[in-house]
Design an enzyme around this catalytic site. Structure first.
Site, PDB file in Angstrom:
ATOM      1  N   GLN A 184       8.324   3.028   3.607  1.00 27.30           N
ATOM      2  CA  GLN A 184       8.340   3.144   5.062  1.00 27.30           C
ATOM      3  C   GLN A 184       7.979   1.836   5.771  1.00 27.30           C
ATOM      4  O   GLN A 184       8.300   1.656   6.943  1.00 27.30           O
ATOM      5  CB  GLN A 184       7.376   4.238   5.515  1.00 27.30           C
ATOM      6  CG  GLN A 184       5.915   3.952   5.250  1.00 27.30           C
ATOM      7  CD  GLN A 184       5.024   5.081   5.770  1.00 27.30           C
ATOM      8  OE1 GLN A 184       5.451   5.928   6.554  1.00 27.30           O
ATOM      9  NE2 GLN A 184       3.780   5.093   5.324  1.00 27.30           N
TER      10      GLN A 184
ATOM     11  N   ARG B 149      -4.336  -7.826  -4.636  1.00 28.67           N
ATOM     12  CA  ARG B 149      -3.163  -6.947  -4.532  1.00 28.67           C
ATOM     13  C   ARG B 149      -1.877  -7.734  -4.272  1.00 28.67           C
ATOM     14  O   ARG B 149      -0.811  -7.382  -4.792  1.00 28.67           O
ATOM     15  CB  ARG B 149      -3.366  -5.919  -3.407  1.00 28.67           C
ATOM     16  CG  ARG B 149      -4.278  -4.772  -3.773  1.00 28.67           C
ATOM     17  CD  ARG B 149      -4.368  -3.772  -2.642  1.00 28.67           C
ATOM     18  NE  ARG B 149      -5.247  -2.672  -2.978  1.00 28.67           N
ATOM     19  CZ  ARG B 149      -4.882  -1.565  -3.597  1.00 28.67           C
ATOM     20  NH1 ARG B 149      -3.621  -1.415  -3.976  1.00 28.67           N
ATOM     21  NH2 ARG B 149      -5.750  -0.613  -3.869  1.00 28.67           N
TER      22      ARG B 149
ATOM     23  N   TYR C 256     -16.217  -9.046  -7.212  1.00 28.39           N
ATOM     24  CA  TYR C 256     -15.773  -9.719  -8.428  1.00 28.39           C
ATOM     25  C   TYR C 256     -14.805 -10.831  -8.056  1.00 28.39           C
ATOM     26  O   TYR C 256     -14.196 -10.813  -6.982  1.00 28.39           O
ATOM     27  CB  TYR C 256     -15.122  -8.737  -9.413  1.00 28.39           C
ATOM     28  CG  TYR C 256     -14.049  -7.851  -8.830  1.00 28.39           C
ATOM     29  CD1 TYR C 256     -12.732  -8.293  -8.695  1.00 28.39           C
ATOM     30  CD2 TYR C 256     -14.344  -6.546  -8.434  1.00 28.39           C
ATOM     31  CE1 TYR C 256     -11.751  -7.475  -8.187  1.00 28.39           C
ATOM     32  CE2 TYR C 256     -13.368  -5.717  -7.904  1.00 28.39           C
ATOM     33  CZ  TYR C 256     -12.070  -6.183  -7.786  1.00 28.39           C
ATOM     34  OH  TYR C 256     -11.089  -5.367  -7.268  1.00 28.39           O
TER      35      TYR C 256
END
Length: 392
Positions: free
Chosen positions: A36, A109, A213
């Protein structure tokens, strides 16, 4: 004449959707991915990938590219919220790899997504918000908000917590708000006191905790800071907050925490939701994967890893001799459902464990940490391919 390749439509171009696309393309399927979003933009957050998830990435040939884009976390540490002192630590790095069959990595990501896009032979079709699914014995049709429709032999819903595809499989249900929100961001390592020595690092305190991290080869420190907030209910990847809000929420904590929170250029903030474990994941032509099937709170660090395990199981069943699509989907659901349910519910309990006030309960928790490697072995050492082969 050989049969035509199975046509697969995947709704969702996140980690689960794209990894599934790569795995199925390698097995000869015709795969199209729909999302989307109008554009693929960078999200300022990271994920951790353990041995159980890496096993799947290695099997589809992109494990080394993920390693190259990641930071290999060399230790796990738990710090006192106020003094900053370490009260438990354990080696990871080589030790983890030897015990659990792969490394434990921290990866941004955006870097993960880049590797997946390079591995997928095609481009996700953007601006396609699924609004309806029509299924027949011969196939499935997906309708999008722009009026377009596509037909496929199989539809995979990898479209997250608020999955449109799940509506077709299970009917309407409600997301469960945890009463907790999190601040997220990535800080340059030189702006985090002691950040160059961080592995998988926890700061635990009363009613709050923070996990951080390294990512991008140690250039940055990814943090997720959790606070109870029943009034903040916005669940959005794009929601922002001022760094000062996060600093204020951790007033009185060690300087390492407050300095890190104050030095981030951009802070994301979103409410944490999951759903009750589903009784049903699949129909004859449609199935769910990742957060669409088993959204879980992040307190076990397993959201992405469980999606990767789903990919390994689903791709194996879909190419198993003698299994049609409907039976393959049922086998997939059966082998995955109990495990993901256990991790979903365990993730809820971990939040309470991480946010205890100083006192006897904290001392008991800290004593239990001595058994942490054994307690998580069933999660991190799991081999989804072995589990599937045992059912064929």
């Amino acid at each position: 004449m050989s049969p035509s390749p199975l046509r697969v439509a995947i709704v969702g171009s996140g980690i689960g959707g794209l990894t599934t696309a790569i795995a199925l393309q390698q097995k000869g399927f015709q795969v199209d991915v729909y999302d989307q979003a109008s554009e693929l933009s960078e999200i300022g957050a990271a994920v951790s990938i353990g041995g159980n998830g890496m096993r799947v990435l290695d099997a589809i040939g992109i494990g080394q590219a993920i390693r190259d884009a990641s930071s290999n976390l060399q230790r796990i540490e738990f710090h006192h919220w106020q003094t900053g002192e370490i009260f438990y630590e354990h080696p990871m790095g080589d030790w983890y790899d030897e015990h659990f069959g792969g490394p434990f990595l921290g990866i941004h990501r955006a870097d993960f997504h880049r590797v997946l896009l390079e591995g997928y032979a095609g481009q996700p079709k953007l601006g396609r918000r699924a609004v309806a699914v029509n299924e027949s014995p011969d196939g499935v049709e997906v309708e999008f908000a722009d009026g377009s429709k596509v037909e496929a032999d199989l539809l995979i819903g990898a479209d997250g917590l608020r999955s449109a595809v799940r509506q077709h499989v299970t009917g309407p249900d409600e997301a469960v708000f945890s009463g907790m929100t999190c601040f997220r961001g990535v800080v340059p390592v030189d702006k985090v006191p002691g950040g160059d020595k961080f592995g998988l690092t926890f700061f635990l305190g009363p009613n709050r905790h923070l996990v951080c991290y390294p990512v991008r080869g140690g250039e940055g420190i990814n943090f997720v800071a959790y606070v109870p907030d029943p009034d903040w209910t916005l669940e959005s990847w794009s929601a922002k907050a001022e760094p000062a809000e996060a600093v204020a929420a951790f007033e009185g904590w060690t300087d390492t925490v407050t300095t890190m929170l104050g030095n981030v250029e951009e802070t994301g903030r979103w409410a944490l939701y999951d759903r009750e474990p589903l009784r049903k994941w699949s129909t004859d032509r449609v199935t769910l994967l990742g957060d669409a099937a088993h959204p879980m709170l992040p307190h076990a660090g397993q959201g992405s890893n469980q999606a990767l395990e789903d990919v390994g199981a689903l791709a194996t069943y879909l190419t198993a001799d003698g299994l049609g699509v409907a039976e393959a989907l049922q086998r997939y659901e059966q082998v995955r459902k109990a495990r993901t349910r256990q991790i979903q519910l365990g993730s809820r309990g971990n939040a309470t464990c991480f946010q205890l006030p100083d006192g006897p309960a904290t001392e008991e928790r800290n004593a239990r940490l001595l058994s942490l490697p054994d307690n998580v072995a069933w999660i991190h050492g799991y081999d989804v391919f072995t589990a599937v082969q045992e059912t064929l």
